[in-house]
Design a protein around this motif. Sequence first.
Motif, PDB file in Angstrom:
ATOM      1  N   ALA A 246       0.919  -1.198   0.052  1.00 51.34           N
ATOM      2  CA  ALA A 246       0.256  -0.060   0.065  1.00 51.34           C
ATOM      3  C   ALA A 246       1.007   1.165  -0.004  1.00 51.34           C
ATOM      4  O   ALA A 246       1.961   1.064   0.145  1.00 51.34           O
ATOM      5  CB  ALA A 246      -1.010  -0.172   1.185  1.00 51.34           C
ATOM      6  N   SER A 247       0.292   2.331  -0.201  1.00 46.52           N
ATOM      7  CA  SER A 247       1.104   3.670  -0.348  1.00 46.52           C
ATOM      8  C   SER A 247       0.418   4.596   0.583  1.00 46.52           C
ATOM      9  O   SER A 247      -0.757   5.247   0.430  1.00 46.52           O
ATOM     10  CB  SER A 247       1.235   4.105  -1.581  1.00 46.52           C
ATOM     11  OG  SER A 247       1.958   5.459  -1.575  1.00 46.52           O
ATOM     12  N   PRO A 248       1.078   5.111   2.060  1.00 38.48           N
ATOM     13  CA  PRO A 248       2.071   4.326   2.297  1.00 38.48           C
ATOM     14  C   PRO A 248       1.645   2.893   2.780  1.00 38.48           C
ATOM     15  O   PRO A 248       0.632   2.637   3.003  1.00 38.48           O
ATOM     16  CB  PRO A 248       2.341   5.404   3.739  1.00 38.48           C
ATOM     17  CG  PRO A 248       1.550   6.453   3.516  1.00 38.48           C
ATOM     18  CD  PRO A 248       0.434   6.132   2.802  1.00 38.48           C
ATOM     19  N   ASP A 293      -4.572   0.473  11.774  1.00 39.78           N
ATOM     20  CA  ASP A 293      -4.333  -0.223  10.749  1.00 39.78           C
ATOM     21  C   ASP A 293      -3.213  -0.407  10.116  1.00 39.78           C
ATOM     22  O   ASP A 293      -2.782  -0.722   8.978  1.00 39.78           O
ATOM     23  CB  ASP A 293      -5.456   0.252   9.711  1.00 39.78           C
ATOM     24  CG  ASP A 293      -7.089   0.323  10.134  1.00 39.78           C
ATOM     25  OD1 ASP A 293      -7.215  -0.478  10.826  1.00 39.78           O
ATOM     26  OD2 ASP A 293      -7.661   1.045   9.749  1.00 39.78           O
ATOM     27  N   GLY A 294      -2.115  -0.514  10.947  1.00 40.50           N
ATOM     28  CA  GLY A 294      -0.777  -0.889  10.471  1.00 40.50           C
ATOM     29  C   GLY A 294       0.194   0.271  10.488  1.00 40.50           C
ATOM     30  O   GLY A 294       1.282  -0.049   9.630  1.00 40.50           O
ATOM     31  N   TYR A 295      -0.052   1.394  10.754  1.00 39.13           N
ATOM     32  CA  TYR A 295       0.744   2.498  10.660  1.00 39.13           C
ATOM     33  C   TYR A 295       1.541   2.895  11.801  1.00 39.13           C
ATOM     34  O   TYR A 295       2.156   3.873  12.193  1.00 39.13           O
ATOM     35  CB  TYR A 295      -0.209   3.700  10.027  1.00 39.13           C
ATOM     36  CG  TYR A 295      -0.330   3.715   8.657  1.00 39.13           C
ATOM     37  CD1 TYR A 295       0.507   3.385   7.985  1.00 39.13           C
ATOM     38  CD2 TYR A 295      -1.724   3.333   8.266  1.00 39.13           C
ATOM     39  CE1 TYR A 295       0.155   3.248   6.264  1.00 39.13           C
ATOM     40  CE2 TYR A 295      -2.195   3.246   6.886  1.00 39.13           C
ATOM     41  CZ  TYR A 295      -1.072   3.279   6.131  1.00 39.13           C
ATOM     42  OH  TYR A 295      -1.725   3.055   4.692  1.00 39.13           O
ATOM     43  N   GLY A 306       4.577  12.373   4.424  1.00 35.19           N
ATOM     44  CA  GLY A 306       4.018  13.604   4.167  1.00 35.19           C
ATOM     45  C   GLY A 306       4.529  14.886   4.819  1.00 35.19           C
ATOM     46  O   GLY A 306       4.306  15.820   4.671  1.00 35.19           O
ATOM     47  N   GLY A 307       5.786  14.531   5.706  1.00 41.47           N
ATOM     48  CA  GLY A 307       6.528  15.556   6.524  1.00 41.47           C
ATOM     49  C   GLY A 307       7.568  16.165   5.831  1.00 41.47           C
ATOM     50  O   GLY A 307       8.039  15.588   4.624  1.00 41.47           O
TER      51      GLY A 307
END
Length: 654
Positions: A246-248, A293-295, A306-307
């Motif tokens: 997935a992305s991310p 969910d896996g982050y 995103g930073g």
Amino acid sequence: MDRWRSRASVAVLALFAGACAGRTALDDGSYVSGDGGVSFEAGPPKQKTANKLDMLFAIDNSASMGDKQELLQQAIPQLLGRLTSPWCVPSTDPTNIAVPPTSGACPTGYEFEFPAIQDIHVGIVSSSLGGGGSPDVCTAGSGDPSHQDDRGRLLNRVKAAPGGAESALATALPIDGNGGNFLAWVPASEKTNVTPEPSESQLESDFTALVGGVGESGCGLEAQLESWYRFLVQPDPYDSLTLNGASPPQAQLNGVDTTLLKMRHDFLRPDSMVVIVQITDEEDSWSDPMWLDGYGWTVRTNNFPGGPGGGAGPRGTSECDTNPDDPDCTSCAFAQDTKPVSGAPISADPNCNACAGGAPTCPQKGWYTPATPSVGYAAADGINVRYTTSMRARYGLDPQWNLQRYVDGLAQRTVPDRAHEIHDATEYASTQKNCENPLFAASLPDGSDTSAGALCNLPDGPRDPSLVYYLIIGGVPWQLLAQDPQNTALPLKRTLDASDWRRIVGASPETHQLDGIDPHMIESIAPRAGLPPPTAGDTADAINGREWNTLESASGIDLQYACIFPLAQPKDCSQTGGAACDCFGMATSADGPPICDPNDRNIQTMGKAYPTIRELRVAKGLQNQGVVASICPRSNPSSYFEVLFTRIRSEISK
């Protein structure tokens, strides 16, 4: 996190003086069941005395832990020697100070504190569980020579001689080729999967060697609590953690670690007293990999998705500034979403439209600025200071496990498997505990069958929760544990009351209310009010020297210290290349850490510890089963175990 070292321009990601325990509740948070403290599940009467002892040492192996491990090694002979050859206590007051016997006999008016323990298992796990999915932090290379991920397994390694390679201790090797990795001092009739130690002196020297092999080159974002939970409690510890496409990408937990299960099967007896000894000089720094969910890995990387990179994280929304428990306190990292209650766009929040005050430049609105000495404390950030009690207030997110999970893991007869874990800390109370806790089972799986039933449906065992002790030897000044800080002849407190705990962790840390906390225990980048400033002399404060400019850290950014202590042997950081040393690079400035020789600031003369709030809160939550000691020693480190012995005397069979 021993404060991640950086030799490049990129910002990257203290022992035994005495111990004490308290009988207070965990906290009054909404996630705590029952009366707010530890609650033991009802059931048939259980075994409350034992003549066997299983001791698990959970040792931090991040940088800067070498000096503390040396203190532990100094204490080992008395620790193990006193278990196998007990001291004497006054017959009229068994909780009073113990004295060594003379020629194997106690003085008149004294008696042995407990019968000699002739059945002991002792093992070690480290704090390194890898990056938790992070692609750029604590990643294990081929063979993992730096020990970034010890997987929560028992360690059997001996420190290499100069120019040599690490080795394994023969007495800890499994006889059947699988499992083992612990030391056993057991009766001749007991069959173990390791070679029993032939003598007390050999037990002491072998354990000293294993402690030395833990090292200080492991992951700097430590999993202090998760390491022992994974080994002792988790019914189905994962075999690997990977990221999907997935992305991310999202983290995935794969398989079951059958080697760990076999080690647990061999090490943990159903009818022993269990003592977990946690040794660390900083805050628990593990993220739940399956958070959001896996982050969970996103909080453990230098490049938060995103930073701006450079270790900088997102700001929390404006609600976080005044009330981190406000449901609308969320993260600017979720700018595309709306606030949970008000429904207002997160992107419209004032904090998400500006950089924090004190930034000379604003690389990205809604995010902190990668730390440099020219960035103000309020704006500077780095992964090295991410895990503190102010995480939610600062970033608007908290990916760590609810602390009640660890308290319940040592006190409750049932626990969840991976499929039934709750990955939102605020919703822990809804956890479905569907498995027998391995810590309280009559028998354990050996890894040959990894079906859910084989790992979860274990027969109920005889051990009562009162036979499980958790000791945190961590970042708390010994002065906060003393009867009288000015009279070091007095023993440290045997119990901590509510006022003691208020000074150590604050009034209600789970709701971010730190009223009454001692300033040394505040986790802060900036100098703390009430303590000598960075311009003061290095000995201005008896506990931590003074505050310092943490932006001058050799790690790029750092936290203020809870306590410091003299090193037995000063370290020349200019000769170590900075490895496991604090006095090099920017840290040699006059307002740098107060642990460097003022006449040669490349020489480190003091050891240090940061506040270990989460670990301390677990001890607090376990009430009478929690024991606290300072990793900054008051005196001879061997005296540390004194209060532990007073705590377990009544539990050893008479």
